[in-house]
Structure formats: C-alpha cells, structure tokens
Design a protein around this motif. Structure first.
Motif, PDB file in Angstrom:
ATOM      1  N   VAL A  93       0.597   1.247  -6.095  1.00 16.40           N
ATOM      2  CA  VAL A  93      -0.119   0.522  -5.038  1.00 16.40           C
ATOM      3  C   VAL A  93      -0.786   1.479  -4.043  1.00 16.40           C
ATOM      4  N   GLY A  94      -0.767   2.774  -4.350  1.00 15.97           N
ATOM      5  CA  GLY A  94      -1.346   3.776  -3.454  1.00 15.97           C
ATOM      6  C   GLY A  94      -2.835   3.568  -3.229  1.00 15.97           C
ATOM      7  N   HIS A 143       4.630  -0.601   3.018  1.00 12.06           N
ATOM      8  CA  HIS A 143       3.972   0.704   2.856  1.00 12.06           C
ATOM      9  C   HIS A 143       4.968   1.604   2.134  1.00 12.06           C
ATOM     10  N   LEU A 144       4.600   2.047   0.911  1.00 13.33           N
ATOM     11  CA  LEU A 144       5.568   2.757   0.079  1.00 13.33           C
ATOM     12  C   LEU A 144       5.499   4.277   0.265  1.00 13.33           C
ATOM     13  N   THR A 204       0.856  -1.185   0.000  1.00 12.02           N
ATOM     14  CA  THR A 204       0.000   0.000   0.000  1.00 12.02           C
ATOM     15  C   THR A 204       0.893   1.235   0.000  1.00 12.02           C
ATOM     16  N   SER A 205       0.275   2.394  -0.129  1.00 11.14           N
ATOM     17  CA  SER A 205       1.045   3.634  -0.126  1.00 11.14           C
ATOM     18  C   SER A 205       0.102   4.817   0.054  1.00 11.14           C
ATOM     19  N   VAL A 210      10.992  -8.086 -13.966  1.00 14.97           N
ATOM     20  CA  VAL A 210      11.193  -7.303 -12.749  1.00 14.97           C
ATOM     21  C   VAL A 210      10.074  -6.265 -12.645  1.00 14.97           C
ATOM     22  N   TRP A 211       9.444  -6.191 -11.478  1.00 18.82           N
ATOM     23  CA  TRP A 211       8.391  -5.197 -11.275  1.00 18.82           C
ATOM     24  C   TRP A 211       8.948  -3.997 -10.538  1.00 18.82           C
ATOM     25  N   GLN A 212       8.269  -2.875 -10.690  1.00 20.47           N
ATOM     26  CA  GLN A 212       8.524  -1.741  -9.803  1.00 20.47           C
ATOM     27  C   GLN A 212       7.196  -1.227  -9.272  1.00 20.47           C
ATOM     28  N   LEU A 213       7.065  -1.270  -7.951  1.00 16.71           N
ATOM     29  CA  LEU A 213       5.847  -0.782  -7.304  1.00 16.71           C
ATOM     30  C   LEU A 213       6.163   0.560  -6.653  1.00 16.71           C
TER      31      LEU A 213
END
Length: 200
Positions: free
Chosen positions: A170-171, A57-58, A13-14, A139-142
């Motif tokens: 992912v916010g 939590h980003l 989440t973010s 490769v993912w980037q969240l």
C-alpha cells in the motif's frame, strides 16, 4: 481496543517519507525536491481522505524531529493509526506519539468479515495466507517498506515474486502517492487472486 472498522471509512498508505530528500533519488520519485514531494503527498491525501476517515499508515512516515512531524500531522485529514517502520523507530521518542489514534509494531484488524494483517514488512507466511489444497484463504496482509513500483530495481524486487496474491504493497510509490481505500484494495486483491487461480 476495537479492531473492527467500517470499510467505507478506511484507507491505507505507507512510506510517505516526508522530509526525506534522498528517497527521491533512491526510488526515482518524480519530484524535484522534498518540498514538492511533501506538498504533493499532503494534497493527494487530503483530496482522498475526509476528517472522519481512518488511515492506517504502515510505516516510514516522516524524517526529522517533532517539529517536522507536527508540521505534517497538523495538515493531514483523518484519524491516523501508525504501524511503525524502520525509520519511525528512531523518532518515536520525540513526543508526537499521542497525535496518532494508536501506534503499534503491527495490527490485526477486521473490516466486515475481512481479516487483515498490517505490518511495515511483507510477511513470508502468515496464518490464513494459504490452504494446503493450493487455494488461497481470505486473510490479507498489507505492507510497505519495499517501495514496489514500475521498473522496480530495489534490493527486494526479486523476492517479491514469492508474495501471496492476498498480499499488497500500500506504499505511496505503488499507488500514485495517494492513500488507497479498503474498496480499492479489495478489488486489487480479488484481481490478484483471480489471476493466480487462472495461472495455476
């Protein structure tokens, strides 16, 4: 430190922005005030995340000092890893840092064979993001920060068209104010990659 995690227990989440009244207006959040926003996000979180689950939590967790942070952290399920956002940097001295499993500016984790970069901001490019034959690597980037949402008119909206299909916001604004599981993110990214390959 172990950067390998069990996918069945991981959530992302973010940009919860607990106690941030102005964010409701900035992002057209459907809450009448900060209390309703806090309570909705806490209840969505705890209905989704169990005590033994892991939440990445980003960033942009909470405004205010240690009283506000402590009040929120006392109520949230799971073991929380915080990737710091621009709003967190102002508050990080307030003595709640040990309440998180880990606090970092970014992380590179593995879930099964899936490699994932976690950062508050979307990357313009990253190792493993693309291959030269035009296909996409695994490769993912969240990320968070940009508050992706329907009818997004934020200052970053136009730039988001340049994201790779292996990137995802992912916010909470983009995910019904609820943490998303690793499995959900996997489905979303596979779908994005599928769409991308179809449109090539």
């Amino acid at each position: 430190m172990n950067y390998k995690f069990d996918g069945s227990k991981v959530f992302f989440t973010s940009d919860t922005h607990f106690y941030h009244g102005n964010i409701i207006r900035f992002c057209n959040r459907p809450f009448k005030d900060v209390e309703v926003m806090n309570e909705t996000i806490i209840s969505n979180w705890n209905n989704t995340v169990g005590q033994d689950d892991i939440v990445f939590h980003l960033g942009d967790f909470c405004l205010g000092g240690s009283a506000e942070w402590t009040k929120i952290l006392d109520r949230l399920n799971g073991k929380i890893y915080l990737i710091m956002g621009n709003h967190d940097l102002k508050n990080i001295r307030q003595g709640y840092i040990d309440r998180f499993e880990h606090v970092a500016m970014q992380m590179h984790i593995e879930i099964g064979k899936q490699r994932i970069y976690l950062n508050h901001y979307p990357f313009l490019c990253f190792d493993g993001g693309y291959k030269f034959d035009g296909g996409y690597k695994d490769v993912w980037q969240l990320f968070g920060h940009v508050h992706t949402r329907k009818n997004n008119t934020g200052i970053d909206a136009a730039r988001l068209q340049y994201l790779y299909p292996t990137q995802y916001d992912v916010g909470v604004d983009n995910n019904n104010f609820t943490p998303v599981s690793f499995q959900q993110v996997k489905r979303i990214i596979e779908n994005q990659v599928g769409q991308f390959n179809k449109n090539k």
